[in-house]
Design a protein around this motif. Structure first.
Motif, PDB file in Angstrom:
ATOM      1  N   ALA A   1     -60.162 -48.577  21.026  1.00 22.57           N
ATOM      2  CA  ALA A   1     -59.965 -48.997  19.635  1.00 22.57           C
ATOM      3  C   ALA A   1     -61.236 -49.618  19.061  1.00 22.57           C
ATOM      4  CB  ALA A   1     -58.808 -49.989  19.554  1.00 22.57           C
TER       5      ALA A   1
ATOM      6  N   TRP B   1     -63.545 -46.890  18.092  1.00 20.57           N
ATOM      7  CA  TRP B   1     -63.115 -46.235  16.855  1.00 20.57           C
ATOM      8  C   TRP B   1     -63.410 -47.082  15.626  1.00 20.57           C
ATOM      9  CZ3 TRP B   1     -61.801 -41.547  15.311  1.00 20.57           C
ATOM     10  CH2 TRP B   1     -61.503 -40.600  16.300  1.00 20.57           C
ATOM     11  N   ASN B   2     -63.149 -48.397  15.731  1.00 21.58           N
ATOM     12  CA  ASN B   2     -63.422 -49.264  14.581  1.00 21.58           C
ATOM     13  C   ASN B   2     -64.901 -49.225  14.214  1.00 21.58           C
ATOM     14  OD1 ASN B   2     -60.838 -50.194  13.939  1.00 21.58           O
ATOM     15  ND2 ASN B   2     -60.891 -51.717  15.586  1.00 21.58           N
TER      16      ASN B   2
ATOM     17  N   ARG C   1     -68.299 -44.874   7.296  1.00 22.74           N
ATOM     18  CA  ARG C   1     -68.090 -45.209   5.889  1.00 22.74           C
ATOM     19  C   ARG C   1     -69.373 -45.737   5.273  1.00 22.74           C
ATOM     20  NH1 ARG C   1     -62.219 -47.592   6.934  1.00 22.74           N
ATOM     21  NH2 ARG C   1     -60.956 -46.107   5.771  1.00 22.74           N
TER      22      ARG C   1
ATOM     23  N   PRO D   1     -56.683 -40.359  17.629  1.00 22.56           N
ATOM     24  CA  PRO D   1     -55.478 -41.135  17.929  1.00 22.56           C
ATOM     25  C   PRO D   1     -54.623 -41.298  16.672  1.00 22.56           C
ATOM     26  CG  PRO D   1     -57.470 -42.301  18.646  1.00 22.56           C
ATOM     27  CD  PRO D   1     -57.914 -41.106  17.877  1.00 22.56           C
TER      28      PRO D   1
ATOM     29  N   GLN E   1     -53.422 -43.708  15.044  1.00 21.90           N
ATOM     30  CA  GLN E   1     -53.811 -44.708  14.043  1.00 21.90           C
ATOM     31  C   GLN E   1     -55.017 -44.270  13.224  1.00 21.90           C
ATOM     32  OE1 GLN E   1     -54.164 -47.738  17.101  1.00 21.90           O
ATOM     33  NE2 GLN E   1     -52.903 -49.103  15.861  1.00 21.90           N
ATOM     34  N   ALA E   2     -55.841 -43.397  13.779  1.00 25.90           N
ATOM     35  CA  ALA E   2     -57.056 -42.986  13.068  1.00 25.90           C
ATOM     36  C   ALA E   2     -56.811 -41.757  12.192  1.00 25.90           C
ATOM     37  CB  ALA E   2     -58.176 -42.696  14.063  1.00 25.90           C
TER      38      ALA E   2
ATOM     39  N   PRO F   1     -54.519 -40.822   9.879  1.00 23.85           N
ATOM     40  CA  PRO F   1     -54.365 -40.957   8.416  1.00 23.85           C
ATOM     41  C   PRO F   1     -55.665 -41.355   7.711  1.00 23.85           C
ATOM     42  CG  PRO F   1     -52.933 -42.514   9.604  1.00 23.85           C
ATOM     43  CD  PRO F   1     -53.596 -41.681  10.636  1.00 23.85           C
ATOM     44  N   ILE F   2     -56.514 -42.120   8.406  1.00 23.44           N
ATOM     45  CA  ILE F   2     -57.786 -42.537   7.806  1.00 23.44           C
ATOM     46  C   ILE F   2     -58.659 -41.303   7.556  1.00 23.44           C
ATOM     47  CG2 ILE F   2     -59.899 -43.890   8.206  1.00 23.44           C
ATOM     48  CD1 ILE F   2     -58.182 -45.715  10.027  1.00 23.44           C
TER      49      ILE F   2
ATOM     50  N   ASP G   1     -57.232 -39.174   4.721  1.00 18.60           N
ATOM     51  CA  ASP G   1     -57.606 -39.740   3.416  1.00 18.60           C
ATOM     52  C   ASP G   1     -59.026 -39.334   3.048  1.00 18.60           C
ATOM     53  OD1 ASP G   1     -55.184 -41.003   3.332  1.00 18.60           O
ATOM     54  OD2 ASP G   1     -55.950 -43.006   3.796  1.00 18.60           O
TER      55      ASP G   1
ATOM     56  N   ARG H   1     -59.220 -35.740   1.927  1.00 19.41           N
ATOM     57  CA  ARG H   1     -58.648 -35.578   0.595  1.00 19.41           C
ATOM     58  C   ARG H   1     -59.613 -36.114  -0.474  1.00 19.41           C
ATOM     59  NH1 ARG H   1     -52.629 -37.623  -0.151  1.00 19.41           N
ATOM     60  NH2 ARG H   1     -53.602 -39.353   0.925  1.00 19.41           N
ATOM     61  N   ASP H   2     -60.226 -37.257  -0.191  1.00 19.29           N
ATOM     62  CA  ASP H   2     -61.169 -37.838  -1.148  1.00 19.29           C
ATOM     63  C   ASP H   2     -62.350 -36.908  -1.409  1.00 19.29           C
ATOM     64  OD1 ASP H   2     -59.996 -40.155  -1.923  1.00 19.29           O
ATOM     65  OD2 ASP H   2     -61.080 -41.461  -0.536  1.00 19.29           O
TER      66      ASP H   2
ATOM     67  N   ARG I   1     -59.266 -55.235   9.848  1.00 16.07           N
ATOM     68  CA  ARG I   1     -60.109 -55.951  10.807  1.00 16.07           C
ATOM     69  C   ARG I   1     -61.003 -56.856   9.970  1.00 16.07           C
ATOM     70  NH1 ARG I   1     -65.255 -53.701  14.118  1.00 16.07           N
ATOM     71  NH2 ARG I   1     -65.466 -52.521  12.189  1.00 16.07           N
TER      72      ARG I   1
ATOM     73  N   GLY J   1     -56.596 -55.095  19.537  1.00  9.70           N
ATOM     74  CA  GLY J   1     -56.864 -53.785  20.112  1.00  9.70           C
ATOM     75  C   GLY J   1     -56.362 -52.627  19.287  1.00  9.70           C
ATOM     76  N   ALA J   2     -56.118 -52.867  17.979  1.00  8.80           N
ATOM     77  CA  ALA J   2     -55.654 -51.769  17.121  1.00  8.80           C
ATOM     78  C   ALA J   2     -56.833 -51.135  16.387  1.00  8.80           C
ATOM     79  CB  ALA J   2     -54.648 -52.295  16.105  1.00  8.80           C
ATOM     80  N   ILE J   3     -56.668 -49.868  16.001  1.00 10.06           N
ATOM     81  CA  ILE J   3     -57.634 -49.218  15.121  1.00 10.06           C
ATOM     82  C   ILE J   3     -57.249 -49.593  13.698  1.00 10.06           C
ATOM     83  CG2 ILE J   3     -58.541 -47.020  14.287  1.00 10.06           C
ATOM     84  CD1 ILE J   3     -57.898 -45.837  17.044  1.00 10.06           C
TER      85      ILE J   3
ATOM     86  N   ASP K   1     -57.306 -49.765   9.508  1.00  7.91           N
ATOM     87  CA  ASP K   1     -57.562 -48.905   8.359  1.00  7.91           C
ATOM     88  C   ASP K   1     -58.816 -49.347   7.616  1.00  7.91           C
ATOM     89  OD1 ASP K   1     -55.176 -47.149   8.332  1.00  7.91           O
ATOM     90  OD2 ASP K   1     -54.133 -49.068   8.202  1.00  7.91           O
TER      91      ASP K   1
ATOM     92  N   ARG L   1     -55.055 -44.717  -0.157  1.00 11.29           N
ATOM     93  CA  ARG L   1     -54.748 -43.402  -0.720  1.00 11.29           C
ATOM     94  C   ARG L   1     -53.356 -42.898  -0.331  1.00 11.29           C
ATOM     95  NH1 ARG L   1     -58.454 -44.671  -3.263  1.00 11.29           N
ATOM     96  NH2 ARG L   1     -60.500 -43.696  -3.418  1.00 11.29           N
ATOM     97  N   ARG L   2     -52.633 -43.662   0.501  1.00 12.13           N
ATOM     98  CA  ARG L   2     -51.387 -43.094   1.035  1.00 12.13           C
ATOM     99  C   ARG L   2     -50.188 -43.311   0.123  1.00 12.13           C
ATOM    100  NH1 ARG L   2     -52.951 -45.479   6.825  1.00 12.13           N
ATOM    101  NH2 ARG L   2     -55.145 -45.034   6.386  1.00 12.13           N
TER     102      ARG L   2
END
Lengths: 327, 287
Positions: free
Chosen positions: A21, A24-25, A32, A48, A50-51, A53-54, A57, A60-61, B15, B39-41, B43, B98-99
């Motif tokens: 994670a 990825w962050n 970005r 993964p 959690q990533a 949908p990012i 997006d 799509r942008d 974050r 420990g999360a990714i 947005d 955007r969701r």
């Protein structure tokens, strides 16, 4: 150093499978900050949960941006059609219009066009008649653009709020090199009514000039990605000959080495290449710029490239009195 | 960054990094009941960084930025660090989400249906949502209501409720100090104090509700209830949305469905008590 991680993942998307994670962050923040998140999204097949949908997006942008950019090009073509001059799309809009790989997921800001220098006054009048207007009302900046730059001061469309940069060549007139603007236009390829894009070789010459002979390498990783994607469309021998014709042989050669080193199969780098690479990778996992001194040195260099010393001194003095300070 | 935490509010994970410990400590205390996200990714990344090297130590001054930022964002005093963190999260949502269609509105839920309240800063929408959430309504959010363009539901974004000036004492008197953040004096918007939502708002922050009533509240006027035409409602909601243009045609279709399907009124009120009576009555009549 997350810019380095970003570059590794763009080179080999399989690297992303091994990221935790925190990785990825850092990857997403760097992508970005370097405006490469759309490119990254198109490059990665899997991510993964959690990533995902990012990345969706981001795709799509950038699809929306491409649509907007093409509409803007269409509007400019309509406004300039009566003049009968070739209008050459540059950079992001050109890549999107031609469906090039470099355009996939690319952020597109302003509309950049190239027209023959002798047509500039007519182009300016036609755009004003079609509701574009000046962004900056500053006499010094305006005079500076007109006397020394390769483009008109930026104009913005009253209703659509989009900027247009009208170029007559691809480097400031004060730069050390003088590309052959007439040859750029003569070799341009028509893509639709009145709209053209540069030839395969000239596209790379322009991208390399923009990245390495002008500016401070802000956004350089994105520019280099463009070059990496454009290179397969050009014949290497023809490219080097064309670059030499424009006086940009060394810049194109360096761009090819850096593109191969960062995104491709590797290359032997000179000391100067390594310094540029260090500047390109100055970004941490929070998206912050690092290596402040090096970054500042490239900022100074960008001014040095643009003007002879005396002119630079006068320019900086004028800007300082107007309250402008380096960031 | 040296100090950091990760928070999830509704569908969005942030974050947040800070050059100083205080803003993160404030967040950790006030968001203690929210899901642990170590420990999360995320947005979005939010950064609270010094405006210059010196401003890390001498009269510390925060520049709020992150994945999305504004170059000309006003610097903030470190004593307002909690507000800076909240503004940093809002900034990411406003510029990057955007969701769902993001509406600058507060929302509360009862019996599985949502009341949405939109208006300018100072209209009383946050205060009203806070007061209703102490009277049997579930707080869904005081700043952003998320309209799901596929289902038409409103989704919660229940961050801390930001109370300003006179609203602070009105609400603090009812919820007690344990659920209130530090008093932030003399910010750009006056005095501000944050309220922690009730436990049910946090526990059910993934549960949306179909919108049943839209109100345009306005504090500081005599009691009044007015009809608003659908054309005006549509225009006001596009102005209250930061991502309407970015979402394109689905946003137009989703907003049209919302405007034609949800009854709406503009309400004026002189006090919180008057507003609550008015809202309860309109809910009985219209929702």
């Amino acid at each position: 150093m997350s810019a380095a991680l970003l570059v590794r993942v763009l080179r080999d998307p399989a690297v992303a499978a091994g990221l935790d994670a925190a990785g990825w962050n850092g990857l997403l923040a760097a992508a970005r900050a370097e405006r490469l998140i759309g490119t990254l999204a198109y490059r990665l097949d899997d991510a993964p949960a959690q990533a995902r949908p990012i990345l969706d997006d981001a795709r799509r942008d950038t699809a929306r941006e491409a649509q907007q950019a093409l509409w803007e090009a269409d509007r400019a073509a309509l406004a300039l059609a009566p003049l009968g001059v070739p209008v050459v799309l540059l950079k992001g809009t050109a890549y999107a219009a031609a469906g090039l790989k470099a355009g996939q997921g690319r952020f597109i800001g302003d509309l950049d066009i190239l027209v023959p220098r002798e047509a500039m006054p007519a182009v300016e009048q036609a755009l004003i008649a079609a509701d574009w207007e000046w962004v900056k009302e500053d006499a010094y900046d305006d005079a500076y653009y007109r006397q020394w730059m390769h483009e008109l001061p930026p104009m913005i469309h009253v209703e659509r709020d989009r900027l247009i940069d009208v170029h007559h060549t691809i480097l400031p007139l004060t730069a050390r090199q003088t590309p052959d603007a007439a040859a750029l236009i003569a070799a341009a390829i028509p893509i639709s009514d009145g709209l053209y894009i540069l030839s395969g070789e000239d596209r790379i010459v322009h991208a390399a000039a923009h990245m390495l002979a002008d500016g401070d390498l802000q956004g350089g990783l994105r520019n280099l990605w463009d070059i990496y994607c454009l290179l397969p469309d050009a014949d290497p021998v023809a490219l080097q000959a064309r670059a030499a014709h424009h006086g940009l042989g060394a810049h194109v050669a360096q761009a090819r080495r850096l593109a191969a080193a960062l995104y491709g199969d590797g290359a032997r780098l000179t000391v100067w290449d390594r310094i540029v690479r260090a500047r390109l990778l100055a970004r941490d996992g929070w998206g912050r710029e690092t290596r402040k001194l090096l970054v500042f040195a490239f900022y100074l260099r960008s001014h040095w490239l643009r003007m002879p010393p005396l002119m630079l001194a006068r320019h900086l003095w004028t800007k300082w009195r107007k309250g402008h300070r380096p960031q | 960054m040296r100090h950091a935490t990760t928070l999830r509010i509704g569908p969005a994970t942030f974050r947040i990094g800070s050059a100083w410990p205080q803003p993160i400590a404030d967040l950790s205390r006030l968001y203690a009941a929210y899901p642990a996200m170590t420990g999360a990714i995320a947005d979005f990344t939010v950064r609270l960084q010094p405006t210059s090297l010196m401003r890390r130590f001498v009269r510390p001054s925060i520049f709020i930025t992150g994945d999305h930022g504004l170059a000309d964002a006003a610097p903030m005093s470190l004593s307002h660090g909690l507000l800076a963190a909240e503004m940093g999260m809002n900034l990411q949502m406003a510029l990057g989400w955007r969701r769902h269609l993001l509406l600058h509105a507060s929302s509360v839920e009862k019996d599985g249906r949502a009341l949405v309240m939109t208006g300018e800063s100072g209209s009383g929408k946050s205060t009203l949502a806070a007061l209703l959430s102490e009277r049997g309504w579930r707080l869904m959010g005081d700043e952003f209501a998320l309209l799901d363009l596929e289902t038409g539901a409103i989704l919660p974004f229940p961050r801390l409720v930001s109370l300003k000036n006179r609203a602070i004492d009105v609400v603090a008197g009812q919820v007690g100090d344990a659920r209130m953040g530090p008093l932030l004096r003399a910010t750009a918007k006056g005095d501000i104090r944050h309220m922690v939502p009730r436990a049910d708002a946090v526990a059910r922050m993934d549960q949306g509700a179909m919108p049943a009533l839209l109100l345009f509240p306005r504090f500081g006027h005599d009691d009044d209830v007015r009809l608003v035409g659908q054309g005006e409602i549509f225009m006001r909601l596009t102005q209250a949305s930061t991502n309407y243009v970015a979402l394109g045609e689905p946003a137009f279709a989703g907003l049209t469905r919302f405007v034609t399907g949800v009854p709406a009124r503009a309400i004026d009120f002189p006090s919180g008590e008057a507003a609550i009576a008015m809202v309860e009555r309109l809910w009985e009549e219209l929702a």
